[in-house]
Design a protein around this motif. Structure first.
Motif, short mmCIF file in Angstrom:
data_model
loop_
_atom_site.label_atom_id
_atom_site.label_comp_id
_atom_site.label_asym_id
_atom_site.label_seq_id
_atom_site.Cartn_x
_atom_site.Cartn_y
_atom_site.Cartn_z
N UNK A 51 0.97 -1.32 -0.22
CA UNK A 51 -0.10 0.06 -0.06
C UNK A 51 0.84 1.27 -0.20
N UNK A 52 2.06 1.22 0.91
CA UNK A 52 2.97 2.42 0.89
C UNK A 52 3.56 2.64 -0.48
N UNK B 46 -10.35 -1.14 -0.08
CA UNK B 46 -10.95 -2.25 0.50
C UNK B 46 -10.93 -2.56 2.07
N UNK B 49 -7.43 0.61 6.76
CA UNK B 49 -5.91 0.42 7.12
C UNK B 49 -5.09 0.63 5.83
N UNK B 50 -5.78 -0.12 4.83
CA UNK B 50 -4.78 0.04 3.69
C UNK B 50 -4.69 1.53 3.00
N UNK B 53 -1.73 3.29 4.56
CA UNK B 53 -0.51 2.97 3.92
C UNK B 53 -0.27 3.67 2.48
N UNK B 79 -3.51 0.46 14.61
CA UNK B 79 -2.15 0.16 14.46
C UNK B 79 -1.01 1.00 13.32
N UNK B 80 -1.61 1.26 12.00
CA UNK B 80 -1.29 1.72 10.92
C UNK B 80 -0.94 3.27 11.46
#
Lengths: 186, 164
Positions: A51-52, B46, B49-50, B53, B79-80
Motif C-alpha cells: 500500500x505504501x 478495500x 488500514x490500506x 498505507x 496500529x497503522x
C-alpha cells in the motif's frame, strides 16, 4: 535459496528504483546488502508495504517503484492486491518473497506452504502480469527485462534469515533521506 | 449552498489532492461530487488500514492525502496510525462521517460511534467537529495544522450537517 539470496539478486538488478521494504528481517537484510537513500525501510504496520509503495507510485509516476513484500505480510492485506490491480500504476513491481513462513518471528508456517497459492490470488485480484521465480539465477535477468507496467513477481524460497545486524536508523531519518531521494532525481 | 458541494470546495481549497475512500450513506453526495468533478484522484479502498498505507506513500511522494470514511474505519486503522504515521511523523487527514451518535438507528454503529471522540484523543489526533454549513471552513484550518505539526487530524462530519 533463502530470502537473503533473493534480496541480493534484486539489488543486483537495481538502478535508481525506489524500494519499499517489508519490516523485520527483510529490511535488515536489505540494509546489510545495500543501504541506499532510495530504500524505505518499514519498522511497523505489518502488511502495508504494498500500500505504501502504491501511494508512492501514483504520486511519482515518473519514478519506478519496487515493493519487497513477504507472504505473511501480503496475507494480512490481500485487499491491496485488488486495489493495485485495478489502479494499474505503470511504474510498479510488487515482489513477494514467499518462504511460506513468518520469518521475523521464528519461521512459523504460513498458509502458502499448504494450500494457498499467491500467484492465483494475484490473478483473481486482476493482475495481468504475474511471474513466478524458483531459481535465484532467474531473478536479476527477469527484473532487468521487465517492461514498464504493473507486475506481480513471486519468488519462492526456503525459510530462513541471514545473521545480520539491526537497523541503526531512526524512523525520521529513513523518511527524510527517502523523500530527498525521491525529489533529487527530477 | 448544498452541503456536499460546500464540503467538496473546502476539501479542494485546503490543498487535499488525493482522496482514499470507503463509502458511508452520509458520504454518498460528497463521493458523487468527487467523481463528477474529476479534479482530485479518488482511490477506492478495500479496508481503511490500506488507505493509511497508501496515504503514507503519497505523502512521501509530495501529496496531501485525505482518507474519507465512516468513523468505524478508525478502529481498523489504529496500529497503522501509531506504527506508521506517527512513528515516521507522516500526517494524514481523516475525514469521517460520525455514525453511532445523535439520531442513529443502526444499533451496531453505537459502540464505535460513542468511542470515536475519545479514541481520537487517545491516539493524539486533534479532532475538528463539523455540525453545520458554517463549520465546513475549518477543514482548511485542520489541514494547515496537520501540515505544520506533521501529525494527522480527524474531521468528524455530524449527521446534523445534512439536516440543515
Amino acid at each position: 535459496m533463502i530470502r537473503y539470496d533473493a534480496i541480493k539478486r534484486i539489488v543486483d538488478s537495481l538502478k535508481d528504483e525506489l524500494i519499499v521494504c517489508n519490516l523485520g528481517a527483510p529490511s535488515r537484510e536489505l540494509y546489510n546488502i545495500s543501504n541506499r537513500d532510495e530504500n524505505f525501510y518499514m519498522l511497523g504496520s505489518m502488511g502495508l508495504a504494498s500500500s505504501i509503495a502504491l501511494g508512492i507510485a501514483i504520486s511519482k509516476p515518473e519514478r519506478k517503484i519496487i515493493c519487497i513484500d513477504g507472504d505473511g505480510s501480503i496475507l494480512m492485506n490481500l485487499g491491496s492486491l485488488c486495489t493495485i490491480a485495478n489502479i494499474v500504476p505503470n511504474n510498479f513491481i510488487l515482489i513477494v518473497i514467499d518462504n511460506s513462513s513468518y520469518g521475523s518471528t521464528g519461521d512459523q508456517k504460513t498458509y502458502t506452504g499448504n494450500k494457498t497459492r499467491l500467484e492465483v490470488i494475484a490473478k483473481g485480484a486482476g493482475f495481468n502480469s504475474i511471474i513466478v521465480i524458483n531459481e535465484k539465477e532467474q531473478i536479476q535477468p527477469t527484473l532487468e527485462n521487465l517492461k514498464k507496467g504493473c507486475h506481480f513477481v513471486l519468488i519462492k524460497t526456503q525459510p530462513g534469515n541471514a545473521d545480520v545486524k539491526n537497523l541503526p536508523l531512526l524512523p525520521e531519518d529513513i523518511k527524510e533521506r527517502f523523500i530527498k531521494a525521491i525529489f533529487q532525481k527530477n | 449552498m448544498n452541503v456536499d458541494i460546500a464540503l467538496y470546495e473546502s476539501i479542494k481549497t485546503s490543498g487535499i489532492d488525493l482522496i482514499l475512500s470507503l463509502p458511508c450513506i452520509l458520504l454518498k453526495g460528497i463521493l458523487e461530487e468527487i467523481e463528477k468533478r474529476q479534479e482530485i484522484q479518488n482511490i477506492s479502498l478495500t479496508r481503511e488500514e490500506e488507505g493509511v498505507g497508501i496515504a503514507a506513500g503519497a505523502y512521501l511522494g509530495g501529496k496531501t492525502p485525505a482518507i474519507l470514511m465512516q468513523n468505524s474505519g478508525l478502529g481498523n486503522s489504529i496500529n497503522a496510525i501509531k506504527s506508521l504515521l506517527q512513528l515516521y511523523n507522516i500526517p494524514v487527514i481523516f475525514i469521517m462521517s460520525h455514525r453511532g451518535v445523535e439520531g442513529e438507528k443502526i444499533l451496531a454503529q453505537i459502540p464505535m460511534g460513542k468511542l470515536t471522540p475519545s479514541l481520537l484523543d487517545l491516539l493524539n489526533i486533534k479532532k475538528f467537529i463539523i455540525n453545520s454549513l458554517d463549520d465546513i471552513k475549518i477543514i482548511k484550518k485542520a489541514v494547515d495544522l496537520s501540515r505544520k505539526t506533521k501529525n494527522s487530524v480527524g474531521i468528524l462530519l455530524k449527521r446534523n450537517l445534512w439536516r440543515e
